[in-house]
Design an enzyme around this catalytic site. Structure first.
Site, mmCIF file in Angstrom:
data_model
loop_
_atom_site.group_PDB
_atom_site.id
_atom_site.type_symbol
_atom_site.label_atom_id
_atom_site.label_comp_id
_atom_site.label_asym_id
_atom_site.label_seq_id
_atom_site.Cartn_x
_atom_site.Cartn_y
_atom_site.Cartn_z
ATOM 1 N N CYS A 200 0.827 -1.206 0.000
ATOM 2 C CA CYS A 200 0.000 0.000 0.000
ATOM 3 C C CYS A 200 0.863 1.259 0.000
ATOM 4 O O CYS A 200 0.484 2.283 -0.564
ATOM 5 C CB CYS A 200 -0.936 0.010 1.198
ATOM 6 S SG CYS A 200 -2.211 -1.239 1.081
ATOM 7 N N CYS A 348 2.437 -18.941 -14.004
ATOM 8 C CA CYS A 348 1.674 -19.140 -12.772
ATOM 9 C C CYS A 348 1.556 -17.768 -12.121
ATOM 10 O O CYS A 348 1.475 -16.763 -12.821
ATOM 11 C CB CYS A 348 2.345 -20.173 -11.874
ATOM 12 S SG CYS A 348 4.002 -19.718 -11.352
#
Ligand SMILES: [Zn+2]
Length: 390
Positions: A200, A348
């Site tokens: 964040c 992946c």
């Protein structure tokens, strides 16, 4: 509510008149009543982190009457926290987050015993901390702490209520293999490559968003404590604030999980920082790789097959358009379906699982197979920035 505590059957958990009034909206509900409120008061919940997720969850859990609330944090309040970390106020900037949280929680509900653990949550203290509580609400914002809290909760058979936020999106679930659900490692066996998943502080987060996710965590805690409803065990709940919608993904326990599987190989805390710093398992240098930019070029030119070896729930969350899903476990049985005359790029989440699949295909004689470096996480950060991340 006019009932006095004296009317209630003998129980080690008692309520004052003040508490009866305070919790009256719970006591009125036939699903909770004083018995449910007793369980809430007897409960011990550990919140890891007094930040974006820990703020709303701890505040509401305190208000709801959770008897003992543990908080682990080592940080100080920064002005940039206040946009979402509602436990802390402007006058708290510079104070320890735990001091600030203690004052705010005491204001919310002085009946709650708040236990402060001013420390990093580490391999050294995690087990003794978790053993002291019934439920863990993980509000951490980094991968080493998530793997650590997961592992310790699996070993201690304590539900681990998971939440995470990123920009406009969040997710939550309850990890509890002892209640037949998966653990964090069942879903995410390997940490992302360092640098592929911004936090964040790097990517930002909508200030209101942790409120939604932190409160989902708090609701799940109360439900588990009282024994209400259907928990998020086995379900990953996904929230998109921009689309304003929830999606739900079924998630299963992996019998091969190194921590909660049938034959666990990790049975005590490891070095989680090293685990998350490692760039996946050692990849043989002879495995050809392509970057996400190379892959974009190949897709634009046509002809390449993109083989995604992740789990179906991951594929549902985010995928490269036109890619084919074949879970890593299925590759040994199904590689015969793959074309030998076409370029295949395997992918992946971060490149570790697809490296194994690439190596396997090379062993089977495939000559034009490549591993996608950084996986879909790199694709989301460099090619398709609107892609959902997880
Ligand atoms: Zn597991």
């Amino acid at each position: 509510m006019n009932r006095s505590p004296k009317d209630e059957p003998a129980s080690p958990v008692k309520f004052s008149q003040e508490e009866m009034q305070r919790y009256s909206r719970h006591l009125l509900m036939p699903e909770i009543t004083i018995e449910g409120q007793r369980r809430i008061k007897a409960a011990r919940v550990l919140c890891i982190g007094a930040g974006g997720l820990g703020s709303p969850s701890a505040l509401y859990l305190a208000a709801a009457g959770v008897g003992t609330l543990g908080l682990v944090d080592f940080d100080r309040v920064d002005l940039s926290n206040l946009q979402r970390q509602i436990l802390h106020g402007t006058s708290d900037v510079g104070r320890s987050k735990l001091d600030s949280a203690r004052d705010r929680l005491a204001q919310a509900n002085p009946n709650v015993k708040v236990s402060l653990h001013e420390a990093r949550f580490t391999s050294k203290n995690a087990q003794s901390l978790v053993n002291d509580y019934d439920i863990v609400v993980d509000g951490s914002d980094n991968f080493p702490t998530r793997y650590l809290s997961n592992d310790v909760c699996v070993w201690a058979k304590k539900p681990n209520i998971y939440g995470s936020v990123f920009r406009f999106e969040g997710q939550a679930t309850v990890f509890a293999p002892h209640l037949r659900g998966p653990c964090y490692r069942c879903l995410f066996p390997e940490p992302p490559e360092p640098g592929t998943v911004p936090n964040c502080a790097e990517a930002g987060v909508l200030g209101v968003l942790p409120g939604v996710i932190g409160l989902i965590q708090a609701i799940e805690a109360i439900k588990l404590i009282v024994g209400l409803g259907d928990s998020l065990t086995g379900r990953l709940l996904y929230f998109d604030a921009l689309k304003m919608g929830f999606r739900e993904f079924a998630v299963r326990r992996d019998p091969a999980c190194p921590v909660c599987g049938d034959a666990p190989t990790i049975t005590e805390p490891i070095d989680y920082d090293a685990f998350c710093q490692a760039r996946g398992p050692v990849v043989q240098p002879r495995i050809p790789t392509v970057s996400v930019h190379d892959l974009k070029h190949k897709i634009d030119n046509g002809g390449v097959m993109v083989l995604d070896v992740r789990e179906p729930f991951e594929y549902d969350i985010a995928r490269i358009e036109g890619s084919t899903l074949m879970q890593l476990d299925e590759v040994p049985d199904r590689f015969g379906e793959l074309p030998r005359n076409r370029e295949i790029v395997l992918m992946c989440k971060s490149g570790a699982r697809s490296a194994k699949a690439t190596e396997f295909l090379i062993q089977q004689g495939f000559t034009s197979v490549f591993n996608l470096e950084g996986g879909i996480a790199a694709w989301a950060s460099e090619i398709d920035r609107d892609m959902t991340r997880y």
